[in-house]
Design an enzyme around this catalytic site. Structure first.
Site, PDB file in Angstrom:
ATOM      1  N   HIS A  72       0.842  -1.193   0.000  1.00  0.00           N
ATOM      2  CA  HIS A  72       0.000   0.000   0.000  1.00  0.00           C
ATOM      3  C   HIS A  72       0.882   1.249   0.000  1.00  0.00           C
ATOM      4  O   HIS A  72       1.767   1.395   0.841  1.00  0.00           O
ATOM      5  CB  HIS A  72      -0.910   0.019   1.226  1.00  0.00           C
ATOM      6  CG  HIS A  72      -2.116  -0.852   1.090  1.00  0.00           C
ATOM      7  ND1 HIS A  72      -3.263  -0.675   1.841  1.00  0.00           N
ATOM      8  CD2 HIS A  72      -2.364  -1.907   0.268  1.00  0.00           C
ATOM      9  CE1 HIS A  72      -4.160  -1.590   1.498  1.00  0.00           C
ATOM     10  NE2 HIS A  72      -3.638  -2.346   0.554  1.00  0.00           N
ATOM     11  N   TYR A 201      -9.533   5.283   7.503  1.00  0.00           N
ATOM     12  CA  TYR A 201      -9.721   5.639   8.906  1.00  0.00           C
ATOM     13  C   TYR A 201     -10.781   6.735   8.956  1.00  0.00           C
ATOM     14  O   TYR A 201     -10.568   7.821   8.400  1.00  0.00           O
ATOM     15  CB  TYR A 201      -8.425   6.164   9.516  1.00  0.00           C
ATOM     16  CG  TYR A 201      -7.328   5.145   9.684  1.00  0.00           C
ATOM     17  CD1 TYR A 201      -7.042   4.612  10.939  1.00  0.00           C
ATOM     18  CD2 TYR A 201      -6.549   4.728   8.602  1.00  0.00           C
ATOM     19  CE1 TYR A 201      -6.021   3.691  11.115  1.00  0.00           C
ATOM     20  CE2 TYR A 201      -5.524   3.813   8.761  1.00  0.00           C
ATOM     21  CZ  TYR A 201      -5.266   3.294  10.020  1.00  0.00           C
ATOM     22  OH  TYR A 201      -4.255   2.376  10.187  1.00  0.00           O
ATOM     23  N   PRO A 293      -4.419  -0.100  18.538  1.00  0.00           N
ATOM     24  CA  PRO A 293      -4.136  -0.503  17.151  1.00  0.00           C
ATOM     25  C   PRO A 293      -4.295   0.600  16.125  1.00  0.00           C
ATOM     26  O   PRO A 293      -4.012   0.376  14.941  1.00  0.00           O
ATOM     27  CB  PRO A 293      -5.153  -1.625  16.915  1.00  0.00           C
ATOM     28  CG  PRO A 293      -6.264  -1.336  17.860  1.00  0.00           C
ATOM     29  CD  PRO A 293      -5.629  -0.732  19.074  1.00  0.00           C
ATOM     30  N   LYS A 297       0.971  -0.343  15.014  1.00  0.00           N
ATOM     31  CA  LYS A 297       2.343  -0.445  15.505  1.00  0.00           C
ATOM     32  C   LYS A 297       2.647  -1.682  16.343  1.00  0.00           C
ATOM     33  O   LYS A 297       3.818  -1.961  16.612  1.00  0.00           O
ATOM     34  CB  LYS A 297       2.684   0.803  16.337  1.00  0.00           C
ATOM     35  CG  LYS A 297       2.758   2.074  15.525  1.00  0.00           C
ATOM     36  CD  LYS A 297       3.839   1.986  14.476  1.00  0.00           C
ATOM     37  CE  LYS A 297       3.717   3.071  13.431  1.00  0.00           C
ATOM     38  NZ  LYS A 297       4.104   2.625  12.112  1.00  0.00           N
ATOM     39  N   TYR A 385       3.918   6.443  10.094  1.00  0.00           N
ATOM     40  CA  TYR A 385       3.084   5.302   9.706  1.00  0.00           C
ATOM     41  C   TYR A 385       3.909   4.216   8.992  1.00  0.00           C
ATOM     42  O   TYR A 385       3.736   3.026   9.256  1.00  0.00           O
ATOM     43  CB  TYR A 385       1.957   5.778   8.792  1.00  0.00           C
ATOM     44  CG  TYR A 385       0.825   4.786   8.645  1.00  0.00           C
ATOM     45  CD1 TYR A 385      -0.208   4.753   9.566  1.00  0.00           C
ATOM     46  CD2 TYR A 385       0.784   3.870   7.597  1.00  0.00           C
ATOM     47  CE1 TYR A 385      -1.249   3.846   9.445  1.00  0.00           C
ATOM     48  CE2 TYR A 385      -0.240   2.952   7.464  1.00  0.00           C
ATOM     49  CZ  TYR A 385      -1.273   2.947   8.393  1.00  0.00           C
ATOM     50  OH  TYR A 385      -2.276   2.038   8.270  1.00  0.00           O
TER      51      TYR A 385
END
Length: 390
Positions: A72, A201, A293, A297, A385
């Site tokens: 991704h 998200y 979550p 990580k 990220y």
């Protein structure tokens, strides 16, 4: 029985450490209190940082991940009814993440370990650690009604938050930092195509939602929910209806549904134990730290711990140097706290907290607006990220 490194726990961190040690010619034995089938039946996260991917390749366990995993280059923050894409590759100079389920990582590492003939002892009950404050530690356990002893040079505690390793440390030798969040995540797995080719998200007045996936035909979805919610109160139809409400219209209309085959509610916490070394005992992964979550990580932090510990153990046995082991706790905690901060920040920004007033809500909205319209802010999000360097 004797080995060089006793590893407690056969989750991804224990298996990855064991595989790296075996590849380096360092003898190790893994103990786990449950069965192989139980471990492979656990459902966990599946977003891998580049560093984790590189470690799996180094352990020669990455072939299936590269064949079946989903690279991704970005993800979306959904709020105010729209998607705001974070272009990870553009913002970080080509870095990306790999979507590949933790269960699959575990299976691949198990297969490699079995192919190499390394020993894993499952269903080892009453595990106890002995003498780790000395140069002659050992681990005792029961198997099939018989007590066994495993002598070793070092113990790696990879047995999670509830495992025996951290519990063996005297309370006055360890300091705990913890934050409990006032909500949980209700998650389902279903064999349907994901609503989007990248993660979404969603920040919504009804609460947070996450659209994720395990493959191109298997989706993982989450909803923020109160801690006192009961699984039996959430039918599949209720879940899908609520998810649609929290997504932008174009995602809600594209959402495919099917009966879920796994459904659970997970509480959220931030947790760190300091230090991570106690003589010849080293805590790894969830035994030392837990993150919500939201920032993806947990598994990746465990992998970075493995990186530092493996290098330290390799230097000890190959170069007769303890420099890496002596700095293990310091290096692992420095990276862990940065991930704890990032996960806390993502959680705070994306969720609706009980009792949030109008002022707090406006601050959250301003944060999201700034984040998605400032290249500097978006870059900071992206580099965290994809994973900070080891």
């Amino acid at each position: 029985m004797r080995t060089q490194v006793a590893i407690i726990g056969s989750g991804p961190s224990g298996l990855l450490l064991g595989q790296l040690l075996s590849e380096a010619g360092i003898d190790n034995v893994i103990l786990d209190r449950v069965s192989k089938e139980y471990i492979l039946g656990r459902v966990r996260a599946g977003v891998l940082e580049e560093g984790t991917v590189e470690l799996l390749d180094k352990a020669k366990a990455g072939a299936r991940m590269h064949a079946e995993g989903l690279p991704h280059d970005g993800f979306s923050l959904a709020f105010d009814g729209r998607d705001h894409r974070i272009d990870l590759a553009k913002l970080t100079g080509g870095k990306r993440v790999m979507v590949y389920g933790q269960t699959e990582v575990t299976r691949d590492l198990m297969d490699c370990r079995e192919a190499g003939g390394a020993l894993t002892i499952y269903d080892a009950s009453k595990v106890q650690l002995h003498g780790f404050e000395t140069a002659s530690p050992s681990v005792s356990y029961e198997k099939d009604g018989t007590t066994h002893r495993l002598d070793c040079d070092f113990i790696a505690g990879c047995d999670g938050f509830h495992g025996a390793s951290r519990k063996a440390v005297p309370p006055d030798a360890i300091k705990i930092f913890e934050k409990i969040y006032p909500f949980g995540w209700l998650g389902v797995l279903a064999d349907v195509a994901p609503v989007s080719h990248e993660l979404v998200y969603a920040n919504h007045p009804r609460g947070f939602a996450l659209c994720s996936m395990r493959s191109e035909t298997r989706s993982r979805y989450y909803l923020q929910c109160p801690l006192d919610e009961k699984i039996e109160d959430w039918s599949d139809d209720r879940f899908w209806d609520e998810l649609r409400r929290r997504l932008p219209v174009h995602h809600a209309q594209a959402l495919l549904t099917a009966p879920s085959f796994e459904k659970s509610i997970a509480p959220l916490r931030s947790f760190v134990a300091e230090p991570m070394r106690f003589g010849t005992l080293f805590l790894v992964g969830d035994a030392a730290h837990i993150v919500p979550p939201t920032g993806a990580k947990g598994l990746n932090l465990a992998a970075s711990d493995v990186h530092y510990l493996f290098n330290g153990l390799r230097e000890h046995f190959s170069d007769h140097s303890d420099a890496g082991l002596d700095t293990y706790s310091e290096k692992a905690l420095a990276r862990a706290w940065k991930a704890v901060r990032f996960s806390w920040w993502m959680t705070t920004m994306m969720h609706r907290f009980p009792g949030t007033g109008d002022f707090d809500q406006k601050i959250q909205e301003a944060e999201l607006d700034y984040l998605t319209h400032s290249q500097a802010a978006s870059t900071a999000l992206a580099e965290n990220y994809v994973g900070l360097p080891y």
